[in-house]
Structures are given as C-alpha cells and as structure tokens.
Design a protein around this motif. Structure first.
Motif, PDB file in Angstrom:
ATOM      1  N   THR A   1      22.996 -10.934  -2.229  1.00  0.00           N
ATOM      2  CA  THR A   1      22.849 -11.500  -0.854  1.00  0.00           C
ATOM      3  C   THR A   1      23.132 -10.396   0.104  1.00  0.00           C
ATOM      4  N   CYS A   2      22.433 -10.377   1.055  1.00  0.00           N
ATOM      5  CA  CYS A   2      22.694  -9.094   2.045  1.00  0.00           C
ATOM      6  C   CYS A   2      24.215  -9.462   2.897  1.00  0.00           C
ATOM      7  N   PRO A   3      24.987  -8.504   2.917  1.00  0.00           N
ATOM      8  CA  PRO A   3      26.202  -8.918   3.827  1.00  0.00           C
ATOM      9  C   PRO A   3      26.041  -8.817   5.274  1.00  0.00           C
ATOM     10  N   LYS A   4      24.865  -8.234   5.650  1.00  0.00           N
ATOM     11  CA  LYS A   4      24.443  -8.369   7.219  1.00  0.00           C
ATOM     12  C   LYS A   4      23.837  -9.825   7.516  1.00  0.00           C
ATOM     13  N   CYS A   5      22.709 -10.133   6.771  1.00  0.00           N
ATOM     14  CA  CYS A   5      21.979 -11.209   7.468  1.00  0.00           C
ATOM     15  C   CYS A   5      22.007 -12.382   6.444  1.00  0.00           C
ATOM     16  N   GLU A   6      22.664 -12.247   5.383  1.00  0.00           N
ATOM     17  CA  GLU A   6      22.945 -13.407   4.360  1.00  0.00           C
ATOM     18  C   GLU A   6      21.469 -13.887   3.596  1.00  0.00           C
ATOM     19  N   ASN A   7      20.668 -12.910   3.731  1.00  0.00           N
ATOM     20  CA  ASN A   7      19.379 -13.112   3.011  1.00  0.00           C
ATOM     21  C   ASN A   7      19.671 -12.988   1.630  1.00  0.00           C
ATOM     22  N   GLU A   8      19.372 -14.044   0.910  1.00  0.00           N
ATOM     23  CA  GLU A   8      19.484 -13.976  -0.577  1.00  0.00           C
ATOM     24  C   GLU A   8      18.071 -13.676  -1.208  1.00  0.00           C
TER      25      GLU A   8
ATOM     26  N   LYS B   1      18.480  -1.908  -0.325  1.00  0.00           N
ATOM     27  CA  LYS B   1      18.005  -2.071   1.002  1.00  0.00           C
ATOM     28  C   LYS B   1      17.459  -3.460   1.228  1.00  0.00           C
ATOM     29  N   CYS B   2      18.186  -4.350   2.086  1.00  0.00           N
ATOM     30  CA  CYS B   2      17.879  -5.642   2.382  1.00  0.00           C
ATOM     31  C   CYS B   2      16.183  -5.707   3.063  1.00  0.00           C
ATOM     32  N   PRO B   3      15.277  -6.352   2.314  1.00  0.00           N
ATOM     33  CA  PRO B   3      13.936  -6.270   2.911  1.00  0.00           C
ATOM     34  C   PRO B   3      13.732  -6.975   4.235  1.00  0.00           C
ATOM     35  N   LYS B   4      14.663  -7.992   4.663  1.00  0.00           N
ATOM     36  CA  LYS B   4      14.590  -8.587   5.810  1.00  0.00           C
ATOM     37  C   LYS B   4      15.232  -7.688   7.083  1.00  0.00           C
ATOM     38  N   CYS B   5      16.366  -7.317   7.060  1.00  0.00           N
ATOM     39  CA  CYS B   5      16.942  -6.770   8.011  1.00  0.00           C
ATOM     40  C   CYS B   5      17.305  -5.079   7.779  1.00  0.00           C
ATOM     41  N   ASN B   6      16.804  -4.590   6.741  1.00  0.00           N
ATOM     42  CA  ASN B   6      16.738  -3.245   6.453  1.00  0.00           C
ATOM     43  C   ASN B   6      18.067  -2.491   6.245  1.00  0.00           C
TER      44      ASN B   6
HETATM   45 ZN   LIG Z   1      19.842  -8.323   5.608  1.00  0.00          ZN
END
Ligand SMILES: [Zn+2]
Length: 256
Positions: A213-220, A138-143
C-alpha cells in the motif's frame, strides 16, 4: 495516508512466532538477571511481548489498536513518543524493530520516553546497519518512492550509542540470518538508470508478499517484477563488493 492509518491497515496476523523464534529466544537469554518488570515499546502484534509475559511482569505499548488485539499482557494504546505512565516505572524498557520506522521528531520523543520510563536497563533491537533503499518501491499511481517494510532509517552500534549517550553499553551483538548490504553508490545508479519494476527481484521478496500500500496515496497494488539487464548487472556488481551481515543488532544499556 498518514502512518496511523498505515499501521491500522497493516496485516498484523502475517507476523508469526515460528519465523521469529530464534530471535525471541535470544532476547530471553539476554535480559539481565535482576529484571522483573518490562515495558515493551512498539510491541506490534506481541510475538515477543507474549513470551516475555510468561516470564516477567510486562506492560506493552503500541499505537495500533489492530496490533494490540494479539497482545496478551497489560497493554496501552499510545504513541511511543508520549506514553501516559510514570517515570522510572520499569526495570527494563524493551523496544524491538521500532526505531527504524520513526520519523525524526517521533524518534526523538520516543528515545526521551524510553529513557524517562526506564529505572535501570534499556534493551534495543534494530536491523543491523542495513541500507533501507535496497527495498525501494515506486507507486505506479503517484510515483512516490518508499521502502517496502517502511524503514525510514538505519542504525549501527555507533548511532545507537549516540542515542543513549548518557547510558553505559553493557552488552551488544549482531544476530540472525545473513543479509547482503547494498552499496549506496550502486543503488544511486540503479535508481537513475533502471525502471522501478526491476528493483526488487522475486528472490528478495517472493510473490506472495508483493502486495503493498502506497503510504502517500493509499494505492493498493502488487509490486510486479520485470527483469532488466542493467539492474541485474548492477545487482551482480553489488554482490561482488558488498558484505553479508547478520540481520539484527541488539544493544543493552544500563543507567549510570
Ligand atoms: Zn501512491
């Protein structure tokens, strides 16, 4: 971030020959004797392709320019669902660990292209009936929740046969290290009642491979692991009821 950017940014050098050697050898001895020309669709960084190229006339296709830098055979930068080559050009079309990464539309187009370009054989390898939700991050930035190795779907032999229904299956087997299946019902509980930081323990993916790397928001970010007793209880329950399976499924089809 679209898939295209994702695969350009992917660390292709991290795929090494040594880790895949048994698989490459298995592929080589499974190729039908009358094959001379091979099209490798979704060749990635060419670990298998380059070995095939020592024994056959090989053309490789991938949409990542970064991945193709490692490929030593004839190569074409192209999406797998729209390959600029003539129909029936290859004795065998080979595709390894590609289909599980594709969205529904691209999968449909890719299967069409594989059939169109093959003169006689189609050789597919995929992870063997895995549950891709086993490795959820789970991406901590965009969930956004996604599968760690970007597997969007899974296949068993029945599903592969349905994809290539007008072809004759001439050989199939499972192969590779044993990996435990994850029961979908237990996984549902895990997703609902436990924090995402507990989902993938370090003995599933070790610390050195936790950068993602989050595929949705590019958060690494690094996918940290924090122990949770409920998760551990559910994982233990899964060990008791879910079998271990060979990691790969190989299937070879012949045009009828
Ligand atoms: Zn994300």
């Amino acid at each position: 971030m679209d898939n295209k950017t994702f695969y350009e940014k992917f660390d292709w050098a991290s795929f090494k020959y040594d880790a895949l050697k048994p698989k490459v050898e298995k592929v080589l001895i499974s190729i039908p004797e009358d094959v001379n020309t091979i099209l490798d669709v979704g060749c990635g960084n060419g670990i298998i392709t380059n070995v095939l190229g020592q024994n056959f006339e090989v053309t490789a296709v991938d949409r990542s320019a970064e991945a193709l830098k490692f490929v030593e055979t004839n190569k074409i930068k192209s999406s797998a669902d729209n390959i600029p080559l003539e129909s029936n050009s290859f004795d065998m079309v080979f595709s390894s660990e590609l289909l599980e990464h594709l969205t529904e539309n691209v999968l449909e187009g890719t299967v069409k292209e594989i059939k169109r370009l093959s003169k006689k054989y189609i050789f597919i390898t995929v992870p063997n009936d895995e549950n891709p939700d086993k490795l959820l991050i789970k991406c901590p930035k965009c969930n956004y929740i996604y599968n760690s190795p970007s597997h969007l779907r899974s296949f068993d032999l029945k599903k592969l046969k349905a994809l290539f229904a007008e072809y004759k299956l001439i050989n199939s087997f499972t192969f590779g290290k044993k990996v435990r299946y994850y029961n979908p019902a237990i996984l549902k509980l895990k997703r609902k009642f436990t924090p995402s930081t507990s989902w993938i323990p370090y003995f599933w993916i070790d610390k050195s491979k936790r950068k993602t790397t989050c595929p949705k928001c590019e958060n690494e970010f690094e996918n940290e692991y924090k122990f949770n007793p409920i998760t551990t209880a559910l994982d233990t329950l899964n060990v008791l009821i879910s079998p271990k399976k060979d990691y790969w499924l190989f299937a070879i089809f012949e045009k009828e």
